[in-house]
Scaffold this motif. Structure first.
Motif, PDB file in Angstrom:
ATOM      1  N   TYR A 108      46.501  53.275  35.796  1.00 52.98           N
ATOM      2  CA  TYR A 108      45.953  54.403  36.821  1.00 52.98           C
ATOM      3  C   TYR A 108      44.673  53.413  37.329  1.00 52.98           C
ATOM      4  O   TYR A 108      44.213  52.498  36.820  1.00 52.98           O
ATOM      5  N   LYS A 109      44.343  54.116  38.364  1.00 53.17           N
ATOM      6  CA  LYS A 109      42.992  53.489  39.063  1.00 53.17           C
ATOM      7  C   LYS A 109      41.687  54.102  38.385  1.00 53.17           C
ATOM      8  O   LYS A 109      40.861  53.264  38.488  1.00 53.17           O
ATOM      9  N   GLU A 110      41.574  55.164  37.659  1.00 48.74           N
ATOM     10  CA  GLU A 110      40.389  55.597  37.478  1.00 48.74           C
ATOM     11  C   GLU A 110      39.784  54.884  36.378  1.00 48.74           C
ATOM     12  O   GLU A 110      40.336  53.970  35.681  1.00 48.74           O
ATOM     13  N   TYR A 220      39.086  45.588  39.413  1.00 48.75           N
ATOM     14  CA  TYR A 220      37.825  45.459  40.039  1.00 48.75           C
ATOM     15  C   TYR A 220      38.027  44.751  41.288  1.00 48.75           C
ATOM     16  O   TYR A 220      37.468  45.263  42.392  1.00 48.75           O
ATOM     17  N   ILE A 221      38.615  43.901  41.354  1.00 50.07           N
ATOM     18  CA  ILE A 221      38.824  42.749  42.520  1.00 50.07           C
ATOM     19  C   ILE A 221      39.561  43.618  43.643  1.00 50.07           C
ATOM     20  O   ILE A 221      39.054  43.772  44.866  1.00 50.07           O
ATOM     21  N   LEU A 222      40.620  44.268  43.341  1.00 54.02           N
ATOM     22  CA  LEU A 222      41.426  45.071  44.109  1.00 54.02           C
ATOM     23  C   LEU A 222      40.803  46.224  44.595  1.00 54.02           C
ATOM     24  O   LEU A 222      41.216  46.602  45.847  1.00 54.02           O
ATOM     25  N   ASN A 223      39.753  46.706  43.837  1.00 51.82           N
ATOM     26  CA  ASN A 223      39.125  48.036  44.240  1.00 51.82           C
ATOM     27  C   ASN A 223      37.924  47.786  45.279  1.00 51.82           C
ATOM     28  O   ASN A 223      37.286  48.552  45.391  1.00 51.82           O
ATOM     29  N   SER A 228      33.533  42.478  51.511  1.00 47.13           N
ATOM     30  CA  SER A 228      33.321  41.743  50.555  1.00 47.13           C
ATOM     31  C   SER A 228      34.610  40.931  49.799  1.00 47.13           C
ATOM     32  O   SER A 228      34.426  39.645  49.413  1.00 47.13           O
ATOM     33  N   PHE A 229      35.563  41.725  49.453  1.00 49.01           N
ATOM     34  CA  PHE A 229      36.843  41.094  49.090  1.00 49.01           C
ATOM     35  C   PHE A 229      37.220  39.699  49.867  1.00 49.01           C
ATOM     36  O   PHE A 229      37.680  38.785  49.412  1.00 49.01           O
ATOM     37  N   ASN A 262      43.840  45.352  50.009  1.00 49.52           N
ATOM     38  CA  ASN A 262      43.428  43.963  49.337  1.00 49.52           C
ATOM     39  C   ASN A 262      44.591  43.211  48.895  1.00 49.52           C
ATOM     40  O   ASN A 262      44.810  41.972  49.232  1.00 49.52           O
ATOM     41  N   LEU A 263      45.551  43.870  48.641  1.00 50.34           N
ATOM     42  CA  LEU A 263      47.139  43.350  48.184  1.00 50.34           C
ATOM     43  C   LEU A 263      47.596  42.586  49.365  1.00 50.34           C
ATOM     44  O   LEU A 263      48.086  41.534  49.310  1.00 50.34           O
TER      45      LEU A 263
END
Length: 278
Positions: A108-110, A220-223, A228-229, A262-263
């Motif tokens: 999950y993303k949460e 965290y990186i993907l979100n 910034s990514f 981001n993916l």
């Protein structure tokens, strides 16, 4: 089935945790050097306060917090806990420990650390945990986790144990535990992000030579906002980017809409880089 519970640090206020919040934050984002310190300290504490007077002669199985494909930060801590515990056990006539895994099925993303006790239970209640019951017969089980806040993960472990009919001696071991229930559970996020305020704060950890991936840092990186990514991605080497992508796919993050942009950027980067090599 009432497990023995041990926590190295008892959190009863938000000014003195008994450990450095910056260190805890770095640990949660892949600092393996701090994972080593935490794992050794937890093993020494468990030995001092339990094993020294209650030597376990049965086979011990150490089990890190549940994960699907990418390990949690606890997994890194577990490695050093096992090393320290094995040295003591062998010197004192015990058996070297074995290890196994609790499989989980839902990702999950949460951000779990931000949720209330009720929200945590609702979220994790949709998950299911699985373990190799036959491997555990006649063995003493040590379940490791980095922190106990509301006990929802522990309840899920005990629910799994009941469902599998486990009658093993069980120990729930934590680096830290929130014992003051008047403190909101989101104190966990206060600790998680104490030193990490942006994606660029990760760079020191990643470049330290003591970095290991875990679920938190990948999510965290993907979100992170794509602007910034993209800058962050340009500063990373090819091995890091490929590993990030493979771990993301392995954990099914390509099925989560919030991570898709981001993916796709990572995928394009890999394709373009491979084209340049050709």
């Amino acid at each position: 089935m009432i497990p023995y519970t041990y926590s190295l640090h008892k959190i009863d206020n938000t000014t003195d945790f008994g450990f450095d919040p910056d260190h805890y934050s770095r640990f949660k984002f892949g600092d393996d050097l701090i994972a080593r310190s935490f794992g050794k300290d937890l093993a020494d504490g468990f030995i001092k306060y339990y094993l020294a007077d209650n030597l376990i002669i049965d086979q011990i199985v150490v089990i890190s917090s549940p994960y699907s494909f990418i390990p949690t930060a606890t997994f890194a801590m577990k490695n050093y806990f096992v090393s320290q515990l094995n040295r003591w056990l062998v010197e004192n006539g015990g058996l070297s420990v074995q290890e196994t895994k609790v499989h989980r099925t839902v990702t999950y993303k949460e951000d779990y650390g931000e949720l209330s006790a009720e929200e945590r239970l609702t979220l994790i209640g949709n998950d299911s945990f699985h373990i190799d019951k036959e491997f555990l017969v006649g063995k003493t089980l040590l379940f490791l986790d980095d922190i106990k806040i509301t006990g929802s993960h522990e309840r899920m472990i005990l629910k799994m144990a009941k469902a599998y009919g486990l009658s093993n001696e069980m120990h729930m071991l934590y680096f830290a535990e929130l014992v003051n229930k008047s403190i909101h559970p989101n104190v966990e996020n206060f600790l998680n992000y104490h030193q990490i305020k942006s994606i660029f704060d990760l760079e020191e950890i990643i470049d330290s030579g003591n970095f290991c991936f875990n679920t938190r840092i990948v999510k965290y990186i993907l979100n992170t906002a794509s602007s910034s990514f993209t800058i962050f991605l340009e500063r990373r080497n090819t091995d890091f980017i490929n590993q990030l992508y493979d771990l993301s796919l392995g954990n099914g993050y390509h099925t989560i809409e919030a991570y898709s942009k981001n993916l796709h950027l990572i995928k394009d980067y890999i394709k373009n880089n491979n084209y340049k090599l050709i």
